[in-house]
Design a protein around this motif. Structure first.
Motif, PDB file in Angstrom:
ATOM      1  N   SER A   1      25.815 -19.818  95.635  1.00 46.33           N
ATOM      2  CA  SER A   1      26.877 -20.824  95.562  1.00 46.33           C
ATOM      3  C   SER A   1      28.128 -20.346  96.267  1.00 46.33           C
ATOM      4  N   VAL A   2      29.011 -21.295  96.534  1.00 43.88           N
ATOM      5  CA  VAL A   2      30.294 -21.017  97.148  1.00 43.88           C
ATOM      6  C   VAL A   2      31.311 -21.999  96.579  1.00 43.88           C
TER       7      VAL A   2
ATOM      8  N   LEU B   1      29.194 -19.330 105.565  1.00 45.37           N
ATOM      9  CA  LEU B   1      28.137 -18.872 106.452  1.00 45.37           C
ATOM     10  C   LEU B   1      27.778 -17.419 106.171  1.00 45.37           C
ATOM     11  N   GLN B   2      28.764 -16.608 105.793  1.00 42.09           N
ATOM     12  CA  GLN B   2      28.464 -15.228 105.412  1.00 42.09           C
ATOM     13  C   GLN B   2      27.518 -15.188 104.221  1.00 42.09           C
ATOM     14  N   VAL B   3      27.754 -16.043 103.217  1.00 41.59           N
ATOM     15  CA  VAL B   3      26.896 -16.077 102.025  1.00 41.59           C
ATOM     16  C   VAL B   3      25.493 -16.553 102.406  1.00 41.59           C
ATOM     17  N   LEU B   4      25.410 -17.559 103.267  1.00 39.98           N
ATOM     18  CA  LEU B   4      24.105 -18.029 103.723  1.00 39.98           C
ATOM     19  C   LEU B   4      23.304 -16.906 104.378  1.00 39.98           C
TER      20      LEU B   4
ATOM     21  N   ARG C   1      18.987 -21.395 103.111  1.00 40.62           N
ATOM     22  CA  ARG C   1      19.440 -22.481 103.966  1.00 40.62           C
ATOM     23  C   ARG C   1      20.535 -23.307 103.324  1.00 40.62           C
ATOM     24  N   GLU C   2      20.634 -23.248 102.009  1.00 39.61           N
ATOM     25  CA  GLU C   2      21.576 -24.116 101.308  1.00 39.61           C
ATOM     26  C   GLU C   2      22.371 -23.326 100.291  1.00 39.61           C
TER      27      GLU C   2
ATOM     28  N   GLY D   1      28.363 -30.577  95.000  1.00 43.10           N
ATOM     29  CA  GLY D   1      27.493 -30.953  96.101  1.00 43.10           C
ATOM     30  C   GLY D   1      26.711 -29.754  96.605  1.00 43.10           C
ATOM     31  N   ILE D   2      25.924 -29.959  97.631  1.00 44.31           N
ATOM     32  CA  ILE D   2      25.113 -28.898  98.244  1.00 44.31           C
ATOM     33  C   ILE D   2      25.465 -28.822  99.720  1.00 44.31           C
ATOM     34  N   LEU D   3      25.718 -27.592 100.190  1.00 47.95           N
ATOM     35  CA  LEU D   3      26.082 -27.350 101.585  1.00 47.95           C
ATOM     36  C   LEU D   3      24.878 -26.781 102.323  1.00 47.95           C
ATOM     37  N   ASP D   4      24.441 -27.472 103.371  1.00 48.78           N
ATOM     38  CA  ASP D   4      23.316 -27.027 104.182  1.00 48.78           C
ATOM     39  C   ASP D   4      23.841 -26.325 105.434  1.00 48.78           C
TER      40      ASP D   4
END
Length: 634
Positions: free
Chosen positions: A578-579, A589-592, A598-599, A611-614
């Protein structure tokens, strides 16, 4: 069949991912504090080397001009006050027919050297320096300083209408690049040393240390400058200047009046001068580009084209010297048409004992201006190894000098000093076509020895900057750092840091979540039925995220189906991917990348999902932002 997290990770845009993994110093790319001392020490070394090289080049060029041009032809160059090194030189009778041939012979030698040994040394040298910074990682070949120096000595020493500052910028930049490679510094530091070397080379021969440093960091971009390299460039420039004056003594290049009083009533006249200078600069650029295009169409070996330009130069200048010399009682004397032409700029600034007064003087300056435009275009446009900086200053001085004298005659105002207009025209001309208003302003103030002309210069530079915005002397120049390959990764990070997760997350998109006690069979069934989601949140009774389940759980349950009847969601979850919605996309993007997913779940301040960030959302936001920035720049 679902792909693994590794597959997803490999499919991500490599440029953005690489940029995020690369440590980028904060504060818009300023040099990390721990590197400053080392870079400055290297800059001192570059300044010493470039100062020695510049001094040798300056002296060798003076000697070559005497041996190749003055002694054989009887031609006596018109010089600025601080330009001469060789004194008490005697010449024979004037031989105009040799003046027709000597520039071609010298350009032929220079053309052979550049074409066979280092094609990047053709032309002025400034474009090659700019291109090396943006597109070659700050690299120049080891042979460049020697080839450029020798080719320029033959081209300029035989009368080529060009300056020595462009070649010394390339020579100094190459020295900085070579030292950077020898010291095994990174690409970023090597680019800084390239800039510092160019500043040092310019400072050594033009004797404006601060202006040279500003020019080196400003000329790389149309609307930007290299802040990282400013302090190293100043240091290298000061060291190089000190080396030069150790050998040749301290003096300014041009003589000038003790003071140029500021008269506010003259500002409209200076504004008119800026418009006239912009018009003349446009004519010069079109003439130069026309010659370049014509030479490109002529079917000759590339090494022979500078000789053709030199032959045309001699055919242009020799008859004019025969015509003007007797009229002004100066047979065999130059009028600044060969070489850089600083003597002509000196006449425009201070006048001369032989200079006619009234409209005849204005006409003479205009004739020299028109001839110098064509002469420089023939030399530089044909690929001769000669700079465009010096002639540009001369053209500006001639324009300003003629304009100032005409204004004095028309308005009858004795307070109008044509020398002041010549100096302002000098800075405005080059500042406009090279897009270096700050550097050229400071250079003129250094040349004048005061800031008396600061306000007129600021006005004229501003007008010319706007009027000549879409014209440029240097094609390798880019608009801003955004367009420079040298700053691509840094600017990716800057763009990502400027966007908040909350600005792009889709809040209305429905998603699948589980409670901690949800049976594993239900988890597997609902994940298999979900078409778009890959990261599934596990929520507490209060609705807060306590973990996430990845879609890869389907593979694990397929390999061990007995687990489905025993486990619950709590057993299958991992630490939350999560972020916070207040984080920027760089952090997201660092966490991804770190979690290889991917999310990401996007949470608010209370830990609840919004929400969800892809990863595709991040990529789309980056491209939209850069497209908007590019549209604004255009």
């Amino acid at each position: 069949m679902m792909s693994s997290p590794e597959d997803h990770h490999a499919s991500r845009p490599s440029r953005i991912g690489a940029a995020v993994r690369t440590p980028i110093p904060r504060a818009q790319g300023l040099i990390a504090f721990q590197l400053v001392g080392r870079v400055l020490l290297h800059a001192i070394l570059v300044g010493v080397a470039a100062g020695i090289a510049g001094s040798l080049f300056f002296a060798a060029l003076e000697l070559a001009e005497h041996e190749l041009l003055v002694a054989p032809t009887g031609y006596r160059p018109l010089r600025a006050k601080g330009e001469a090194v060789l004194t008490g030189v005697h010449t024979g009778p004037f031989r105009p027919w040799l003046v027709c041939l000597v520039p071609a012979l010298g350009a032929l030698v220079g053309g052979l050297l550049t074409a066979k040994l280092a094609p990047e040394t053709r032309g002025g040298g400034s474009d090659a320096f700019i291109n090396a910074f943006h597109r070659l990682g700050g690299n120049m070949r080891r042979r460049v300083p020697m080839v450029k120096a020798i080719a320029s000595i033959f081209t300029l020493g035989s009368g080529g209408s060009g300056g020595r500052e462009g070649p010394t910028m390339q020579i100094g930049g190459a020295i900085g690049s070579i030292i950077g490679r020898a010291l095994r510094v990174g690409a970023r530091e090597r680019r800084i040393l390239l800039i510092a070397g160019a500043a040092a080379g310019m400072s050594a021969v033009f004797r404006t240390p601060l202006g040279a440093a500003l020019l080196a960091v400003e000329v790389l971009h149309r609307d930007d400058f290299e802040a990282d390299a400013l302090v190293p460039s100043i240091l290298a420039s000061v060291v190089s200047y000190s080396v030069f004056i150790y050998f040749f003594g301290e003096s300014t290049l041009f003589a000038h009046a003790p003071r140029y009083p500021f008269i506010p009533a003259h500002l409209p006249i200076y504004a008119a001068l800026a418009l006239v200078v912009s018009l003349v600069a446009t004519v010069f650029l079109r003439t130069l580009h026309t010659v370049e295009h014509t030479m490109h169409q002529i079917r000759l070996p590339i090494w022979a084209k500078p000789a053709l330009g030199g032959l045309a130069l001699g055919a242009l200048v020799a008859p004019l010297l025969m015509l003007l010399g007797p009229r002004f009682d100066r047979p065999g004397q130059g009028f600044g048409l060969l070489g850089a032409g600083y003597g002509a700029a000196q006449v425009a600034i201070t006048g001369a004992s032989w200079m006619p007064s009234g409209w005849t003087g204005v006409q003479l300056l205009l004739v020299l201006l028109a001839t110098k435009i064509v002469a420089t275009s023939l030399t530089v446009g044909s690929g001769g190894s000669a700079g465009d900086f010096g002639p540009s200053l001369v053209l500006g001085a001639l324009t300003g000098g003629a304009f100032g004298r005409a204004a004095e005659l028309l308005l009858g105002d004795p307070r109008i000093d044509p020398g002041a207009f010549a100096l302002v025209g000098m800075g405005t001309f080059y500042g406009g076509i090279a897009h270096v208003p700050i550097a050229s302003l400071v250079m003129v103030c250094e040349l004048a020895g005061s800031y008396d002309l600061l306000v007129p210069l600021m006005l004229c530079e501003g007008i010319a900057f706007v009027a000549l915005r879409h014209s440029t002397l240097y094609r390798a120049q880019v608009a801003t750092k955004r367009e420079s390959p040298a700053h691509r990764d840094e600017l990716i990070v800057d763009v990502l840091r400027s966007i908040r997760v909350a600005d792009i997350v889709i809040r209305s998109r429905p998603f699948v979540s589980f409670e901690a006690r949800t049976p594993a069979a239900v988890v597997v069934e609902r994940i298999a039925a979900c078409e778009w989601q890959d990261t599934f949140p596990v929520l507490s009774e209060e609705g807060k995220v306590i973990g996430t389940i990845d879609a890869e759980i389907l593979r694990a349950t397929a390999m061990s189906p007995e687990l489905s009847g025993l486990a619950i969601a709590h057993d299958m979850m991992a630490s939350p991917a999560s972020v916070s919605e207040t984080a920027d996309l760089h952090r997201a993007l660092q966490v991804l990348l770190e979690l290889r997913v991917r999310e990401l779940l996007v949470t608010d301040g209370d830990g609840k999902i919004v929400g969800i960030l892809d990863e595709s959302d991040v990529t789309r936001a980056y491209h939209d932002a850069t497209a908007q920035l590019e549209g604004t720049a255009q």
